[in-house]
Design an enzyme around this catalytic site. Structure first.
Site, PDB file in Angstrom:
ATOM      1  N   TYR A  20      -1.940  -1.467  10.241  1.00  0.00           N
ATOM      2  CA  TYR A  20      -2.080  -1.618   8.795  1.00  0.00           C
ATOM      3  C   TYR A  20      -0.837  -1.086   8.085  1.00  0.00           C
ATOM      4  O   TYR A  20      -0.246  -1.768   7.239  1.00  0.00           O
ATOM      5  CB  TYR A  20      -3.325  -0.873   8.312  1.00  0.00           C
ATOM      6  CG  TYR A  20      -3.515  -0.933   6.809  1.00  0.00           C
ATOM      7  CD1 TYR A  20      -4.007  -2.083   6.202  1.00  0.00           C
ATOM      8  CD2 TYR A  20      -3.195   0.154   5.999  1.00  0.00           C
ATOM      9  CE1 TYR A  20      -4.182  -2.151   4.831  1.00  0.00           C
ATOM     10  CE2 TYR A  20      -3.366   0.101   4.625  1.00  0.00           C
ATOM     11  CZ  TYR A  20      -3.853  -1.057   4.043  1.00  0.00           C
ATOM     12  OH  TYR A  20      -4.004  -1.110   2.686  1.00  0.00           O
ATOM     13  N   SER A  63       0.861  -1.186   0.000  1.00  0.00           N
ATOM     14  CA  SER A  63       0.000   0.000   0.000  1.00  0.00           C
ATOM     15  C   SER A  63       0.891   1.227   0.000  1.00  0.00           C
ATOM     16  O   SER A  63       2.050   1.181   0.432  1.00  0.00           O
ATOM     17  CB  SER A  63      -0.883   0.002   1.252  1.00  0.00           C
ATOM     18  OG  SER A  63      -1.494   1.257   1.453  1.00  0.00           O
TER      19      SER A  63
END
Length: 253
Positions: free
Chosen positions: A152, A139
């Site tokens: 995350y 990401s």
């Protein structure tokens, strides 16, 4: 440019995983699709078959190492895999307060452990055949730790650095590794976000970008480019300068 004929994708039942599966679906292509919901996988599988692909869908949990090894080994024996995309992931954040141990551990187990459980069973066949491609879903959050989503971001940073290292390690075996770094993509994961998402992208458009990057064996597939440039720039700034700004950003649920 490499044309893939035997492809395995985790987290293929929705979001960008499902879009990538449909993007690669074509006559002569065999897709091994994994996800936790066999019902949602069935819908994705049908869409891929309509495009001419041969599809095998399997309900798997990427956290279960034995289950993943059995599934991937069996798939590789049926049709030797030339592309494996470790896409499955979960998210979380600090909207309701500091992330608890259990939530942090669950994110790490899926986003890091799930990637390891996907890649390692695929490597022996690829190394022996001296061909293949690995795609790791990271990401743009991997460039800098964000107070709104600590686990995350940390998990995706681990995937990014491991993938970049793995690429160099496997180069002599002619096995490629690409780290995929999307920004905000329309999916179940982002549907619950209650804050503006700059450069929000449709999943099918993201899938086309991912496909082109994998076919060209790009080291990083980071997009959309304005958000990628911003994320990279934030990552190189001094913490003393950027921390007060990041502290004011919205938090993820």
């Amino acid at each position: 440019m490499t044309q893939f004929q035997s492809i395995l994708i985790t987290g293929a039942s929705s979001g960008i995983g499902a879009a990538i599966a449909e993007e690669f679906a074509a006559p002569g292509v065999t897709l091994f699709l994994g996800g936790r919901s066999i019902e949602r996988l069935a819908a994705v599988s049908e869409a891929c078959r309509k495009r001419g692909a041969t599809v095998e869908a399997t309900a798997v949990d990427v956290v279960n190492r034995a289950q993943m090894e059995e599934w991937i080994t069996a798939a590789d024996k049926k049709v030797p895999l030339d592309l494996v995309i470790a896409n499955a992931g979960v998210s979380g954040g600090t909207l309701r307060g500091m992330e608890k141990y259990e939530k942090t551990r669950a994110i790490f187990d899926t986003n890091i452990g799930g990637v390891l459980n996907t890649v390692f069973p695929a490597l022996p066949g690829m190394r022996a055949r001296r061909r293949g491609q690995i795609g790791l879903m990271a990401s743009l959050a991997a460039y800098r730790g964000l107070p709104g989503a600590p686990a995350y971001g940390a998990s995706k940073a681990a995937v990014r650095v491991w993938g970049e290292s793995l690429r160099g390690n496997l180069r002599k075996k002619n096995v490629g590794v690409s780290v995929i770094m999307p920004g905000f993509i329309k999916s179940q994961m982002t549907a619950g976000n209650k804050f503006p998402m700059p450069f929000l992208m449709e999943a099918d458009r993201a899938a086309r970008i991912v496909r082109r990057g994998l076919e060209k064996n790009r080291p990083r597939i980071a997009f959309p480019w304005p958000m990628a440039c911003l994320a990279w720039f934030i990552g190189i700034l001094s913490p003393g300068l950027i921390d007060p700004i990041l502290d004011r950003l919205p938090k993820k649920d």
